[in-house]
Write a protein that holds these residues in place. Structure first.
Motif, mmCIF file in Angstrom:
data_model
loop_
_atom_site.group_PDB
_atom_site.id
_atom_site.type_symbol
_atom_site.label_atom_id
_atom_site.label_comp_id
_atom_site.label_asym_id
_atom_site.label_seq_id
_atom_site.Cartn_x
_atom_site.Cartn_y
_atom_site.Cartn_z
ATOM 1 N N LEU A 42 0.900 -1.296 0.038
ATOM 2 C CA LEU A 42 0.017 -0.119 0.024
ATOM 3 C C LEU A 42 0.878 1.309 0.005
ATOM 4 O O LEU A 42 0.839 2.185 -0.737
ATOM 5 C CB LEU A 42 -0.872 0.054 1.256
ATOM 6 C CG LEU A 42 -1.952 1.126 1.130
ATOM 7 C CD1 LEU A 42 -2.953 0.781 0.110
ATOM 8 C CD2 LEU A 42 -2.752 1.006 2.470
ATOM 9 N N THR A 46 1.163 3.946 -3.043
ATOM 10 C CA THR A 46 0.740 5.329 -2.968
ATOM 11 C C THR A 46 1.974 6.128 -3.174
ATOM 12 O O THR A 46 1.666 7.368 -3.844
ATOM 13 C CB THR A 46 0.524 5.585 -1.554
ATOM 14 O OG1 THR A 46 -0.528 4.812 -0.800
ATOM 15 C CG2 THR A 46 -0.146 7.160 -0.971
ATOM 16 N N HIS A 88 -8.314 -1.347 -1.970
ATOM 17 C CA HIS A 88 -7.593 -0.234 -1.785
ATOM 18 C C HIS A 88 -6.456 0.034 -2.728
ATOM 19 O O HIS A 88 -6.399 1.085 -3.303
ATOM 20 C CB HIS A 88 -6.951 -0.477 -0.176
ATOM 21 C CG HIS A 88 -7.741 -0.558 0.903
ATOM 22 N ND1 HIS A 88 -9.032 -0.347 0.714
ATOM 23 C CD2 HIS A 88 -7.534 -0.510 2.398
ATOM 24 C CE1 HIS A 88 -9.667 -0.145 1.963
ATOM 25 N NE2 HIS A 88 -8.810 -0.643 2.946
ATOM 26 N N ARG A 91 -8.255 1.296 -6.057
ATOM 27 C CA ARG A 91 -8.457 2.624 -6.129
ATOM 28 C C ARG A 91 -7.313 3.539 -6.127
ATOM 29 O O ARG A 91 -7.358 4.496 -7.105
ATOM 30 C CB ARG A 91 -9.130 2.827 -4.786
ATOM 31 C CG ARG A 91 -10.613 2.324 -4.666
ATOM 32 C CD ARG A 91 -11.360 3.154 -3.466
ATOM 33 N NE ARG A 91 -10.886 2.686 -2.238
ATOM 34 C CZ ARG A 91 -11.117 1.790 -1.549
ATOM 35 N NH1 ARG A 91 -12.308 0.996 -2.183
ATOM 36 N NH2 ARG A 91 -10.812 1.301 -0.330
ATOM 37 N N ILE A 92 -6.357 3.109 -5.617
ATOM 38 C CA ILE A 92 -5.046 3.796 -5.884
ATOM 39 C C ILE A 92 -4.410 3.980 -7.200
ATOM 40 O O ILE A 92 -4.217 4.768 -8.074
ATOM 41 C CB ILE A 92 -3.982 3.534 -5.003
ATOM 42 C CG1 ILE A 92 -4.029 3.707 -3.500
ATOM 43 C CG2 ILE A 92 -2.587 3.985 -5.135
ATOM 44 C CD1 ILE A 92 -3.123 3.208 -2.455
#
Length: 144
Positions: A42, A46, A88, A91-92
């Motif tokens: 993650l 990001t 998650h 979406r990124i």
């Protein structure tokens, strides 16, 4: 003072580009499942998204190198299909690829539709279907 700010900006940009290649390696799903856990993936996703948003196309003199852009474009569908079970991360990456498509499709990324169509013809899994549909959605939203 101005020269010091400029040197600091150049150092930060070079630092970001160094991490771009490292992050791309980290994001390969097969390696991650064995070596890293979800928070690391993650964080890497990001950071990659932030680098792309900041340096994909800017009015500043610093942008991502053309070979880095092509590498991301060519591996986009692979990235999405490998993370289909991680909402998650999806979406990124949706956000990141949305900006890339907005800036580069169709003029600088004319092969995107061919890549998606070729992938759809050879689809064998839900993950590939999801990856192709995400890219189609981003294209449609960009063109609307």
């Amino acid at each position: 003072m101005k020269q010091n700010c400029f040197c600091k900006s150049v150092c930060q940009f070079n630092h970001s580009l160094f991490f771009l290649s490292k992050l791309q390696t980290m994001l390969k799903f097969d390696l991650l499942i064995k070596k890293n856990d979800f928070p690391v993936r993650l964080a890497a996703a990001t950071h990659l998204k932030l680098i792309c948003e900041k340096h994909w196309r800017t009015k500043e003199q610093f942008t991502l190198h053309t070979s880095d852009k092509m590498n991301l474009k060519n591996s986009g569908l692979d990235i999405i299909t490998r993370i289909a079970n991680f909402p998650h991360l999806i979406r990124i990456y949706e956000s990141m690829f949305s900006k890339m498509i907005e800036y580069d499709f169709p003029n600088e990324w004319p092969t995107l539709m061919e890549q998606i169509l070729a992938r759809m013809k050879a689809m064998t899994s839900f993950e590939e279907t999801l990856g192709c549909l995400i890219f189609y959605k981003e294209i449609v939203l960009t063109l609307v």
